[in-house]
Scaffold this motif. Structure first.
Motif, mmCIF file in Angstrom:
data_model
loop_
_atom_site.group_PDB
_atom_site.id
_atom_site.type_symbol
_atom_site.label_atom_id
_atom_site.label_comp_id
_atom_site.label_asym_id
_atom_site.label_seq_id
_atom_site.Cartn_x
_atom_site.Cartn_y
_atom_site.Cartn_z
ATOM 1 N N MET A 160 0.836 -1.208 0.000
ATOM 2 C CA MET A 160 0.000 0.000 0.000
ATOM 3 C C MET A 160 0.870 1.257 0.000
ATOM 4 S SD MET A 160 -2.961 -1.201 -0.365
ATOM 5 C CE MET A 160 -4.267 -0.026 0.010
ATOM 6 N N ASN A 161 1.968 1.162 0.709
ATOM 7 C CA ASN A 161 2.958 2.236 0.740
ATOM 8 C C ASN A 161 3.502 2.500 -0.672
ATOM 9 O OD1 ASN A 161 4.770 4.079 1.636
ATOM 10 N ND2 ASN A 161 6.051 2.657 2.794
ATOM 11 N N LEU A 162 3.806 1.434 -1.377
ATOM 12 C CA LEU A 162 4.291 1.559 -2.756
ATOM 13 C C LEU A 162 3.211 2.167 -3.653
ATOM 14 C CD1 LEU A 162 6.296 0.837 -5.122
ATOM 15 C CD2 LEU A 162 5.049 -1.341 -5.288
ATOM 16 N N LEU A 163 1.989 1.647 -3.546
ATOM 17 C CA LEU A 163 0.913 2.093 -4.438
ATOM 18 C C LEU A 163 0.676 3.594 -4.322
ATOM 19 C CD1 LEU A 163 -1.776 -0.761 -4.301
ATOM 20 C CD2 LEU A 163 0.114 -0.410 -5.906
ATOM 21 N N ALA A 164 0.825 4.116 -3.103
ATOM 22 C CA ALA A 164 0.608 5.556 -2.897
ATOM 23 C C ALA A 164 1.663 6.393 -3.615
ATOM 24 C CB ALA A 164 0.620 5.869 -1.402
ATOM 25 N N LYS A 165 2.770 5.757 -3.995
ATOM 26 C CA LYS A 165 3.881 6.489 -4.622
ATOM 27 C C LYS A 165 3.917 6.348 -6.143
ATOM 28 C CE LYS A 165 7.312 6.683 -0.878
ATOM 29 N NZ LYS A 165 6.550 6.207 0.304
ATOM 30 N N VAL A 166 3.098 5.454 -6.703
ATOM 31 C CA VAL A 166 3.162 5.245 -8.153
ATOM 32 C C VAL A 166 2.021 5.960 -8.863
ATOM 33 C CG1 VAL A 166 4.339 3.014 -7.931
ATOM 34 C CG2 VAL A 166 1.828 3.091 -8.102
ATOM 35 N N ASP A 167 2.254 6.261 -10.141
ATOM 36 C CA ASP A 167 1.213 6.901 -10.946
ATOM 37 C C ASP A 167 0.158 5.894 -11.376
ATOM 38 O OD1 ASP A 167 2.451 9.700 -11.384
ATOM 39 O OD2 ASP A 167 4.092 8.301 -11.760
ATOM 40 N N ALA A 168 0.581 4.662 -11.574
ATOM 41 C CA ALA A 168 -0.367 3.644 -12.042
ATOM 42 C C ALA A 168 0.008 2.277 -11.500
ATOM 43 C CB ALA A 168 -0.373 3.596 -13.568
ATOM 44 N N VAL A 169 -1.012 1.487 -11.186
ATOM 45 C CA VAL A 169 -0.780 0.070 -10.888
ATOM 46 C C VAL A 169 -1.439 -0.737 -11.998
ATOM 47 C CG1 VAL A 169 -2.823 -0.070 -9.366
ATOM 48 C CG2 VAL A 169 -1.017 -1.789 -9.173
ATOM 49 N N ILE A 170 -0.717 -1.740 -12.464
ATOM 50 C CA ILE A 170 -1.213 -2.626 -13.524
ATOM 51 C C ILE A 170 -1.273 -4.018 -12.927
ATOM 52 C CG2 ILE A 170 -0.781 -3.540 -15.843
ATOM 53 C CD1 ILE A 170 0.876 -1.024 -16.440
ATOM 54 N N LEU A 171 -2.465 -4.525 -12.687
ATOM 55 C CA LEU A 171 -2.575 -5.826 -12.024
ATOM 56 C C LEU A 171 -3.760 -6.596 -12.580
ATOM 57 C CD1 LEU A 171 -3.776 -5.081 -8.337
ATOM 58 C CD2 LEU A 171 -4.457 -3.851 -10.394
ATOM 59 N N ASN A 172 -3.887 -7.874 -12.241
ATOM 60 C CA ASN A 172 -5.019 -8.618 -12.805
ATOM 61 C C ASN A 172 -6.241 -8.567 -11.888
ATOM 62 O OD1 ASN A 172 -5.027 -10.866 -11.027
ATOM 63 N ND2 ASN A 172 -3.362 -11.808 -12.187
ATOM 64 N N ASP A 173 -7.359 -9.025 -12.415
ATOM 65 C CA ASP A 173 -8.635 -8.867 -11.708
ATOM 66 C C ASP A 173 -8.654 -9.596 -10.366
ATOM 67 O OD1 ASP A 173 -8.518 -11.182 -13.234
ATOM 68 O OD2 ASP A 173 -10.581 -11.068 -13.957
ATOM 69 N N ALA A 174 -8.091 -10.802 -10.317
ATOM 70 C CA ALA A 174 -8.082 -11.544 -9.056
ATOM 71 C C ALA A 174 -7.273 -10.784 -8.003
ATOM 72 C CB ALA A 174 -7.496 -12.942 -9.274
ATOM 73 N N GLU A 175 -6.154 -10.200 -8.433
ATOM 74 C CA GLU A 175 -5.320 -9.429 -7.501
ATOM 75 C C GLU A 175 -6.040 -8.177 -7.001
ATOM 76 O OE1 GLU A 175 -1.258 -10.903 -9.811
ATOM 77 O OE2 GLU A 175 -2.082 -8.893 -10.192
ATOM 78 N N ALA A 176 -6.723 -7.497 -7.897
ATOM 79 C CA ALA A 176 -7.453 -6.278 -7.509
ATOM 80 C C ALA A 176 -8.539 -6.601 -6.490
ATOM 81 C CB ALA A 176 -8.056 -5.618 -8.753
ATOM 82 N N LYS A 177 -9.221 -7.722 -6.713
ATOM 83 C CA LYS A 177 -10.270 -8.140 -5.772
ATOM 84 C C LYS A 177 -9.672 -8.530 -4.428
ATOM 85 C CE LYS A 177 -13.498 -9.784 -9.334
ATOM 86 N NZ LYS A 177 -14.082 -10.982 -9.985
ATOM 87 N N GLN A 178 -8.569 -9.277 -4.482
ATOM 88 C CA GLN A 178 -7.907 -9.722 -3.252
ATOM 89 C C GLN A 178 -7.413 -8.533 -2.429
ATOM 90 O OE1 GLN A 178 -4.412 -12.020 -4.098
ATOM 91 N NE2 GLN A 178 -3.977 -12.475 -1.941
ATOM 92 N N LEU A 179 -6.858 -7.566 -3.127
ATOM 93 C CA LEU A 179 -6.256 -6.411 -2.457
ATOM 94 C C LEU A 179 -7.309 -5.532 -1.782
ATOM 95 C CD1 LEU A 179 -3.577 -4.955 -1.996
ATOM 96 C CD2 LEU A 179 -3.705 -4.057 -4.321
ATOM 97 N N THR A 180 -8.505 -5.492 -2.344
ATOM 98 C CA THR A 180 -9.548 -4.608 -1.807
ATOM 99 C C THR A 180 -10.622 -5.352 -1.022
ATOM 100 O OG1 THR A 180 -10.801 -4.863 -3.863
ATOM 101 C CG2 THR A 180 -9.304 -2.967 -3.710
ATOM 102 N N GLY A 181 -10.661 -6.674 -1.156
ATOM 103 C CA GLY A 181 -11.730 -7.432 -0.517
ATOM 104 C C GLY A 181 -13.065 -7.276 -1.221
ATOM 105 N N GLU A 182 -13.061 -6.697 -2.414
ATOM 106 C CA GLU A 182 -14.294 -6.535 -3.182
ATOM 107 C C GLU A 182 -14.494 -7.737 -4.103
ATOM 108 O OE1 GLU A 182 -16.488 -4.250 -2.898
ATOM 109 O OE2 GLU A 182 -15.481 -2.573 -1.904
ATOM 110 N N THR A 183 -15.748 -8.137 -4.344
ATOM 111 C CA THR A 183 -16.013 -9.190 -5.317
ATOM 112 C C THR A 183 -16.337 -8.593 -6.687
ATOM 113 O OG1 THR A 183 -18.337 -9.238 -4.661
ATOM 114 C CG2 THR A 183 -16.882 -10.839 -3.614
ATOM 115 N N ASN A 184 -16.690 -7.320 -6.716
ATOM 116 C CA ASN A 184 -17.002 -6.631 -7.967
ATOM 117 C C ASN A 184 -15.746 -5.911 -8.458
ATOM 118 O OD1 ASN A 184 -17.685 -4.114 -9.511
ATOM 119 N ND2 ASN A 184 -19.746 -4.940 -9.389
#
Lengths: 303, 303
Positions: A160-184
């Motif tokens: 999360m510390n890294l993400l706050a410092k980057v202009d963009a994150v490029i990740l896959n859908d499963a990772e995005a869901k896992q990282l946020t706890g969202e199913t949508n």
């Protein structure tokens, strides 16, 4: 503009329904560098062990747009190795074996000559290492990073510390869901958009990709690939096409991002038509542009 | 041009993370008819039992574009009932109970006044029944059908016989793969393209849809829906928007099909924002066009 990638270099063994390659060139930085080289010169920073065969990196040495000035051959260490096997449904794969080897040691140093790089891709590795790489750079213009499930599980705070410092994150859908706890996936992307400085790019494999920018969502189709030989490296090729286009154009506004995602889709859709870099080697920018035009043609409709 | 739909009318109970409705209006022909009514008058052919509450079909009676002249209320029979429950990941659902009731009896008769229908959608039911419906029509211009896993498993010969007689099949990706034995959805679509007279439309839910025409493949994005309340009926709403547009335009060339798929996407993306027909009721064609324009805007990119 100058483009830099830091990431893994691997000796891959890949089995798919289409065949098998043993000890083939792989790794995130390799796919990224080759994909981006169609658009702009690219600087590669990565480490191999002294077990790496002398001619292993020939395709990169032979590519005038790839600068291997950041390649470290570490004495006494061994190169990262990965062995994966795709199932009959090629969207599913099993890891047969993985040897982190040099990737488990300290990271590479970015050469002084590369520290002025303006566009930067921090391919997947430990987020602390990505942060350390980032700290070596002198105020880059546009930084994107990738990550993986392992770091989301075990190093969430650093990530999360890294993400706050980057202009963009490029990740896959499963990772995005896992990282946020969202199913949508849309909710997940919007949530991550509040963390990064600008953009969230969510890759959905054959189903295309989503761009989140300022609370808006844009969609890029997946290329309808009939012959998928080896999807390994498609995600990094997508990122390479995307970042290569941005660096070449020296732009990162929403319009540039949308075209960049289509270019990423074009390169990735070619890359998976053969093992390793085999399909990309010998292609020209015109081939990429032809695929891009096809993507535009099959995605449009008359209002 | 005249449009006809034959399919189920159901009393649905649906649970989703967003809430629950009990004994709500549902069924393939209902969703299709309401979705297509934004574009053109539509004739509905279906059967309910005498247990169907008198005001159950009020939203359809109130819609001047829906002709219920083919609605049969069968004495002594019971209406089809379905109870489904969506999981936290709303792309997954379990069937709690299903009572075929009148759907397990003989099919409805198409009224004489409807037999001249030019555009026809045979919603999912036993393929022999779909064939029988088709045989009652006097040379329709464009016929599309849907199917489901049950018939692919148990009535494959009848189904293939039906497919050879229709202009288009509209089915989901899992069904297309099951029907062809292919794991690659593009191969599956191309394979089915050799069976039907013209088009294969493969629905991929949130991931959009594919059109196969003359060996070519076209892609329509999925609408990035943040708030999905109830996906029940989204597939039939997609088909309704698609066929409604074609019938209104009296065209079925590839260009019309591509716009029709985008319209189907627009209607379906609205439909799933609430339970049953709740979101569609009260919408106007202008609302559909607004969603279509948004789809075009988020899918495009500059070359």
């Amino acid at each position: 503009m100058s483009l830099l990638v830091t990431g893994s270099i691997g000796i891959d063994t890949v089995e798919s329904p289409a065949g098998k390659v043993v000890d083939a060139l792989g790794g995130s930085s390799i796919y990224f560098a080759y994909a981006s080289s169609f658009f702009t010169p690219v600087r590669l920073v990565g480490v191999v062990g002294d077990d790496c065969p002398p001619d292993f990196l020939t395709p990169l040495h032979d590519n005038p747009n790839i600068d291997l000035g950041g390649l470290e051959v570490r004495e006494g260490s061994k190169t990262f190795r990965w062995h994966g096997k795709y199932r009959d449904d090629i969207n599913e794969r099993d890891t047969v074996s993985v040897d982190l080897n040099v990737l488990a040691e300290e990271g590479p140093t970015i050469p002084h000559a590369f520290c002025d790089s303006e566009y930067v891709f921090l391919a997947n590795t430990h987020p602390d290492l990505q942060l350390e790489m980032l700290s070596q750079l002198h105020g880059p213009k546009f930084v994107a990073c990738d990550t993986m499930d392992l770091w989301i599980d075990t190093e969430c705070e650093s990530l999360m510390n890294l993400l706050a410092k980057v202009d963009a994150v490029i990740l896959n859908d499963a990772e995005a869901k896992q990282l946020t706890g969202e199913t949508n996936v849309v909710k997940a992307g919007l949530e991550l958009g509040k963390v990064v400085k600008q953009y969230v790019v969510i890759k959905k494999g054959e189903h295309g990709s989503l761009l989140f920018a300022d609370g808006d969502v844009y969609v890029t189709i997946g290329y309808p690939a009939e012959h998928v030989v080896d999807p390994t490296g498609a995600g990094d090729s997508f990122a390479g096409g995307l970042m290569g286009y941005l660096a070449a154009k020296d732009a990162s506004d929403v319009s540039a991002m949308r075209t960049a995602m289509a270019y990423g889709t074009a390169v990735a859709s070619l890359e998976l038509e053969d093992f390793s870099l085999n399909r990309l080697i010998g292609l020209s920018r015109a081939d990429i542009d032809e695929r891009l035009a096809k993507i535009a043609a099959i995605a449009g409709f008359d209002l």
